[in-house]
Design an enzyme around this catalytic site. Structure first.
Site, PDB file in Angstrom:
ATOM      1  N   ASP A 185       4.276   1.815  -4.293  1.00  0.00           N
ATOM      2  CA  ASP A 185       3.621   2.283  -5.430  1.00  0.00           C
ATOM      3  C   ASP A 185       3.126   1.696  -6.739  1.00  0.00           C
ATOM      4  OD1 ASP A 185       2.197   4.004  -7.489  1.00  0.00           O
ATOM      5  OD2 ASP A 185       3.788   5.760  -7.361  1.00  0.00           O
ATOM      6  N   TYR A 217     -12.520   4.248 -14.850  1.00  0.00           N
ATOM      7  CA  TYR A 217     -12.676   3.098 -13.681  1.00  0.00           C
ATOM      8  C   TYR A 217     -13.279   1.731 -14.330  1.00  0.00           C
ATOM      9  CZ  TYR A 217     -13.542   0.730  -9.501  1.00  0.00           C
ATOM     10  OH  TYR A 217     -13.592  -0.198  -8.175  1.00  0.00           O
ATOM     11  N   THR A 236     -17.388   0.881   2.962  1.00  0.00           N
ATOM     12  CA  THR A 236     -16.042   1.300   3.691  1.00  0.00           C
ATOM     13  C   THR A 236     -16.291   2.656   4.019  1.00  0.00           C
ATOM     14  OG1 THR A 236     -15.361   2.067   1.260  1.00  0.00           O
ATOM     15  CG2 THR A 236     -14.987  -0.419   1.917  1.00  0.00           C
ATOM     16  N   ASN A 271      -5.962  -6.501  -5.395  1.00  0.00           N
ATOM     17  CA  ASN A 271      -6.980  -5.595  -4.771  1.00  0.00           C
ATOM     18  C   ASN A 271      -6.861  -4.248  -5.162  1.00  0.00           C
ATOM     19  OD1 ASN A 271      -9.452  -4.902  -2.811  1.00  0.00           O
ATOM     20  ND2 ASN A 271      -7.497  -3.872  -1.641  1.00  0.00           N
ATOM     21  N   LYS A 296     -12.042  -2.043 -15.012  1.00  0.00           N
ATOM     22  CA  LYS A 296     -12.565  -3.032 -14.283  1.00  0.00           C
ATOM     23  C   LYS A 296     -13.277  -4.076 -15.038  1.00  0.00           C
ATOM     24  CE  LYS A 296     -11.534  -1.877 -10.112  1.00  0.00           C
ATOM     25  NZ  LYS A 296     -10.749  -3.133  -9.279  1.00  0.00           N
ATOM     26  N   ASP A 321       0.858  -1.118  -0.021  1.00  0.00           N
ATOM     27  CA  ASP A 321       0.088   0.011  -0.185  1.00  0.00           C
ATOM     28  C   ASP A 321       1.122   1.308   0.053  1.00  0.00           C
ATOM     29  OD1 ASP A 321      -2.300   1.831   0.358  1.00  0.00           O
ATOM     30  OD2 ASP A 321      -3.189  -0.022   1.253  1.00  0.00           O
TER      31      ASP A 321
END
Length: 262
Positions: free
Chosen positions: A75, A167, A202, A102, A171, A49
Site C-alpha cells: 500500500d 487528481y 485500459t 506509475n 499530476k 500493487d
C-alpha cells in the site's frame, strides 16, 4: 477511425537486460503492460500493487521468461510500508537501477464533496509516494553511479478535464517534482523524466468512464484518430529507461496521439 493496427513490436534495448527494475501499480492497465515489456527485455522486475488476483496472474503468466517478475503487495499510501518494501528489495536483489512511478487513482469527484481527508487520501495515492519511492532508491543509484526514475503524469490537467481537480493537482505537481529531482540527482548520474499519457484504452477506463459517444469525442480531438493503448506507453517507458535516452532528463514526454481537447 483507421483500421486496427497490428500488434506493436517493441524495440530491443540490450542494456535493459538484467537491469533491476521496480514498477509501482504494476498489476493492471498501463502498469501491467510496462511490467511485461521490461520482463521481455530480460530485466529483473519487481512490481508493487494491492490488487492481488490480477498481480499474481500477471506474474504467473511471465514465469517462464529469463527473469520471472516478482509481485509484492504494498500500500503505497503507507510510508512505513514503502520504506520496508524498498529495503526488502535491495536486500534480496540489490539496489534498484530503474524506478517506474506509475501507481495512481483517477477517481472522479465534485468540488463540493471534497473533505480534508479526501484531499489527503487523493494526494497520498497520486503524488506523495512518487517522491518517497524516489528517495528510497536514490542512495543505491548514487552509489552505482547512476540510475533512472520515471514519474507518471497525466494529460488531464493540460486539458482541464472535469471532476478531476485533486487528481489534476497531483499530476501537475509531478511535473514539478520531476524537474526538482532531475536537478538534485543529476550530478550523481540519475536521470529523472515524466511520462504523460493521454486517454489510454485500459479495461478500467472503458468500464468506468467512457461511452461510445465519449470515445468518438476523444478520437476527434486527437491529431491521430486512433486509441492510445497501454503498450504505446510501455514503448516510451522502455526508451526513456534505456541508454538510448542517456541525455534525456528533467522533461515531460507525451504519448497522447496529439490530444488537444474537445
Amino acid at each position: 477511425m483507421t483500421e486496427a493496427r497490428k500488434p506493436l513490436v517493441f524495440a530491443t534495448y540490450p542494456d535493459l537486460a538484467d537491469k533491476r527494475v521496480v514498477i509501482t501499480g504494476g498489476g493492471t492497465g498501463i502498469g501491467a503492460a510496462i511490467v511485461e515489456a521490461f520482463v521481455k527485455q530480460g530485466a529483473q522486475v519487481v512490481f508493487l500493487d494491492i490488487q492481488d488476483e490480477a498481480s499474481q496472474a500477471l506474474a504467473a503468466s511471465l514465469a517462464g521468461e529469463k527473469h520471472a517478475p516478482k509481485y509484492i503487495r504494498c500500500d503505497l499510501t503507507n510510508l512505513d510500508a514503502v520504506t520496508a518494501v524498498f529495503a526488502q528489495i535491495e536486500k534480496e536483489q540489490g539496489a534498484t537501477q530503474i524506478l517506474v512511478n506509475n501507481a495512481a487513482n483517477d477517481n472522479r469527484h465534485n468540488v463540493e464533496d471534497v473533505t480534508a481527508k479526501y484531499w489527503d487520501d487523493s494526494l497520498a495515492v497520486n503524488l506523495r509516494h512518487q517522491f518517497f519511492c524516489a528517495q528510497a532508491v536514490a542512495p543505491g543509484m548514487k552509489a552505482a553511479g547512476g540510475g533512472v526514475i520515471l514519474n507518471f503524469g497525466s494529460i488531464s490537467w493540460h486539458l482541464a478535464l472535469g471532476n478531476l481537480t485533486l487528481y489534476m493537482t497531483a499530476k501537475a505537481a509531478i511535473e514539478g517534482l520531476t524537474r526538482g529531482l532531475a536537478r538534485d540527482l543529476g550530478a550523481d548520474g540519475i536521470r529523472v523524466n515524466c511520462i504523460v499519457p493521454g486517454q489510454i484504452q485500459t479495461a478500467r477506463q472503458m468500464a468506468l468512464w467512457y461511452s461510445p459517444e465519449q470515445e468518438a469525442q476523444i478520437l476527434s480531438a486527437q491529431c491521430l484518430p486512433e486509441r492510445v493503448l497501454p503498450e504505446d506507453v510501455a514503448a516510451l517507458t522502455l526508451f526513456l529507461a534505456s541508454d538510448n535516452a542517456g541525455r534525456c532528463s528533467g522533461r515531460d514526454y507525451f504519448v497522447d496521439a496529439g490530444w488537444y481537447g474537445s
